[in-house]
Design a protein around this motif. Structure first.
Motif, short mmCIF file in Angstrom:
data_model
loop_
_atom_site.label_atom_id
_atom_site.label_comp_id
_atom_site.label_asym_id
_atom_site.label_seq_id
_atom_site.Cartn_x
_atom_site.Cartn_y
_atom_site.Cartn_z
N GLU A 7 0.85 -1.19 0.00
CA GLU A 7 0.00 0.00 0.00
C GLU A 7 0.89 1.26 0.00
O GLU A 7 1.84 1.34 0.78
N LEU A 8 0.60 2.18 -0.89
CA LEU A 8 1.44 3.39 -0.99
C LEU A 8 1.36 4.22 0.29
O LEU A 8 0.26 4.50 0.77
N PRO A 9 2.51 4.63 0.84
CA PRO A 9 2.47 5.46 2.06
C PRO A 9 2.17 6.93 1.72
O PRO A 9 3.07 7.78 1.72
N TYR A 10 0.91 7.20 1.44
CA TYR A 10 0.53 8.57 1.06
C TYR A 10 0.84 9.58 2.17
O TYR A 10 1.08 10.75 1.89
N HIS A 11 0.81 9.11 3.45
CA HIS A 11 1.09 10.07 4.53
C HIS A 11 2.50 10.67 4.37
O HIS A 11 2.71 11.83 4.72
N LEU A 12 3.43 9.89 3.80
CA LEU A 12 4.78 10.43 3.54
C LEU A 12 4.79 11.26 2.27
O LEU A 12 5.33 12.36 2.24
N LEU A 13 4.20 10.70 1.21
CA LEU A 13 4.19 11.41 -0.09
C LEU A 13 3.53 12.78 0.04
O LEU A 13 3.94 13.74 -0.62
N LEU A 14 2.54 12.87 0.93
CA LEU A 14 1.82 14.14 1.11
C LEU A 14 2.65 15.20 1.85
O LEU A 14 2.27 16.36 1.88
N LEU A 15 3.79 14.81 2.40
CA LEU A 15 4.68 15.82 3.00
C LEU A 15 5.36 16.63 1.89
O LEU A 15 5.73 17.79 2.08
N ALA A 16 5.52 15.99 0.72
CA ALA A 16 6.26 16.62 -0.38
C ALA A 16 5.35 17.16 -1.47
O ALA A 16 5.81 17.87 -2.36
N ASP A 17 4.08 16.80 -1.43
CA ASP A 17 3.15 17.26 -2.46
C ASP A 17 1.81 17.54 -1.79
O ASP A 17 1.48 16.94 -0.77
N GLU A 18 1.04 18.43 -2.39
CA GLU A 18 -0.14 18.95 -1.70
C GLU A 18 -1.34 18.02 -1.68
O GLU A 18 -2.07 17.99 -0.71
N THR A 19 -1.56 17.28 -2.78
CA THR A 19 -2.78 16.49 -2.87
C THR A 19 -2.52 15.09 -3.43
O THR A 19 -1.55 14.89 -4.18
N ILE A 20 -3.40 14.16 -3.08
CA ILE A 20 -3.30 12.80 -3.61
C ILE A 20 -3.50 12.84 -5.13
O ILE A 20 -2.84 12.12 -5.88
N GLU A 21 -4.36 13.73 -5.56
CA GLU A 21 -4.62 13.89 -7.00
C GLU A 21 -3.31 14.23 -7.75
O GLU A 21 -3.00 13.64 -8.79
N ALA A 22 -2.54 15.14 -7.19
CA ALA A 22 -1.27 15.53 -7.82
C ALA A 22 -0.28 14.36 -7.78
O ALA A 22 0.41 14.08 -8.77
N ILE A 23 -0.24 13.64 -6.66
CA ILE A 23 0.69 12.51 -6.51
C ILE A 23 0.34 11.40 -7.51
O ILE A 23 1.21 10.81 -8.13
N ASP A 24 -0.96 11.17 -7.67
CA ASP A 24 -1.40 10.08 -8.56
C ASP A 24 -1.04 10.32 -10.02
O ASP A 24 -1.04 9.39 -10.82
N LYS A 25 -0.71 11.56 -10.36
CA LYS A 25 -0.31 11.84 -11.76
C LYS A 25 1.04 11.24 -12.11
O LYS A 25 1.35 11.04 -13.26
N TYR A 26 1.90 10.99 -11.08
CA TYR A 26 3.22 10.43 -11.41
C TYR A 26 3.56 9.15 -10.66
O TYR A 26 4.40 8.39 -11.10
N ILE A 27 2.88 8.89 -9.55
CA ILE A 27 3.38 7.84 -8.66
C ILE A 27 3.24 6.43 -9.27
O ILE A 27 4.08 5.56 -9.03
N HIS A 28 2.22 6.23 -10.10
CA HIS A 28 1.97 4.88 -10.61
C HIS A 28 2.95 4.47 -11.70
O HIS A 28 3.10 3.28 -11.98
N ASP A 29 3.63 5.44 -12.32
CA ASP A 29 4.69 5.03 -13.25
C ASP A 29 6.06 5.51 -12.77
O ASP A 29 6.96 5.81 -13.56
N SER A 30 6.21 5.55 -11.45
CA SER A 30 7.51 5.90 -10.87
C SER A 30 8.13 4.67 -10.22
O SER A 30 7.42 3.74 -9.82
N GLU A 31 9.46 4.72 -10.12
CA GLU A 31 10.16 3.69 -9.34
C GLU A 31 10.33 4.27 -7.93
O GLU A 31 10.79 5.40 -7.79
N ILE A 32 9.90 3.49 -6.96
CA ILE A 32 9.84 4.03 -5.59
C ILE A 32 10.80 3.28 -4.68
O ILE A 32 10.86 2.05 -4.69
N TYR A 33 11.54 4.04 -3.89
CA TYR A 33 12.41 3.44 -2.86
C TYR A 33 11.95 3.96 -1.50
O TYR A 33 11.55 5.13 -1.38
N ILE A 34 12.03 3.08 -0.52
CA ILE A 34 11.65 3.50 0.83
C ILE A 34 12.85 3.37 1.78
O ILE A 34 13.73 2.54 1.57
#
Ligand code: ACO
Ligand code: ACO
Length: 157
Positions: free
Chosen positions: A18-45
């Motif tokens: 499950e994507l940790p949106y609580h972290l991603l939202l520290l760097a971006d304002e909205t889930i809508e904005a994050i969803d524009k790039y997150i699904h075709d990004s390579e993610i490291y935690i």
């Protein structure tokens, strides 16, 4: 062996988690904005004692360039150097894979981020005028300034 020693590691995020949106939202304002790039990004935690406390997401721009679209560290662990470790990881990973450059964007008011990115060797590349006023419905204020332009920085690898 010191049993209180913390186990830190950076690892690839698996698509079935499950994507940790609580972290991603520290760097971006909205889930809508994050969803524009997150699904075709390579993610490291960044994990400490198996708890996810940091993240970065890279998107392929073309055969030569990657862009870090989101980087964040849990508020309680900020200032410990984890952000710079994540950036080092992104830089060495992109270098090993033969990319020519790595990009990262941030706002006109992000003084700390601009400091860290330059410290890690990124240089100013482009100004995307009105990026924040054009792409976000609500006005965003950071460090006492209204966000308007996106500053794109680039590191040659
Ligand atoms: N101005 C300049 N430098 C500052 C400021 C400031 N106002 N505040 C702190 N610093 C410096 C510190 O002194 C330290 O530098 P040093 O190591 O030379 O002493 C540095 O900033 C902090 O470095 P780290 O500890 O490695 O950073 P951290 O682990 O806190 O991660 C990050 C940085 C990712 C920006 C984190 O603070 C965070 O998650 N912030 C909220 C989300 C965010 O803004 N993400 C980036 C958005 S842009 C994008 O995602 C592409
Ligand atoms: N990051 C962000 N904001 C900061 C920082 C920082 N590291 N340090 C201080 N500030 C803020 C203060 O909080 C204050 O903001 P606020 O009023 O919203 O709280 C603001 O900076 C300082 O405002 P003033 O008191 O009006 O500024 P000052 O009278 O000190 O003048 C100046 C600023 C001209 C830059 C002065 O510090 C100076 O002479 N510096 C050395 C010379 C210089 O650098 N000149 C500019 C070179 S570029 C050129 O000349 C075209």
């Amino acid at each position: 062996m010191n049993l209180t020693q913390k186990k830190d590691r950076i690892k690839l995020f698996k698509a079935d988690q499950e994507l940790p949106y609580h972290l991603l939202l520290l760097a971006d304002e909205t889930i809508e904005a994050i969803d524009k790039y997150i699904h075709d990004s390579e993610i490291y935690i960044y994990e400490r004692d198996q708890k996810t406390i940091g993240i970065y997401a890279c998107q392929l721009l073309d055969g030569e360039s990657l862009e870090i679209k989101n980087i964040a560290v849990s508020e309680e662990y900020q200032g410990e150097g984890i952000g710079q470790k994540l950036l080092s990881h992104a830089i060495s990973n992109a270098t090993k894979r033969g990319f020519k450059n790595l990009m990262i964007g941030t706002s006109n008011a992000a003084f700390q981020q601009l400091y860290i990115y330059q410290k890690m060797g990124f240089r100013f590349h482009k100004v995307l005028k009105n990026f924040f006023t054009d792409n976000y419905k609500k006005e965003i204020v950071e460090n006492g300034l209204v966000l308007n332009d996106m500053l794109l920085l680039k590191k040659d690898l």
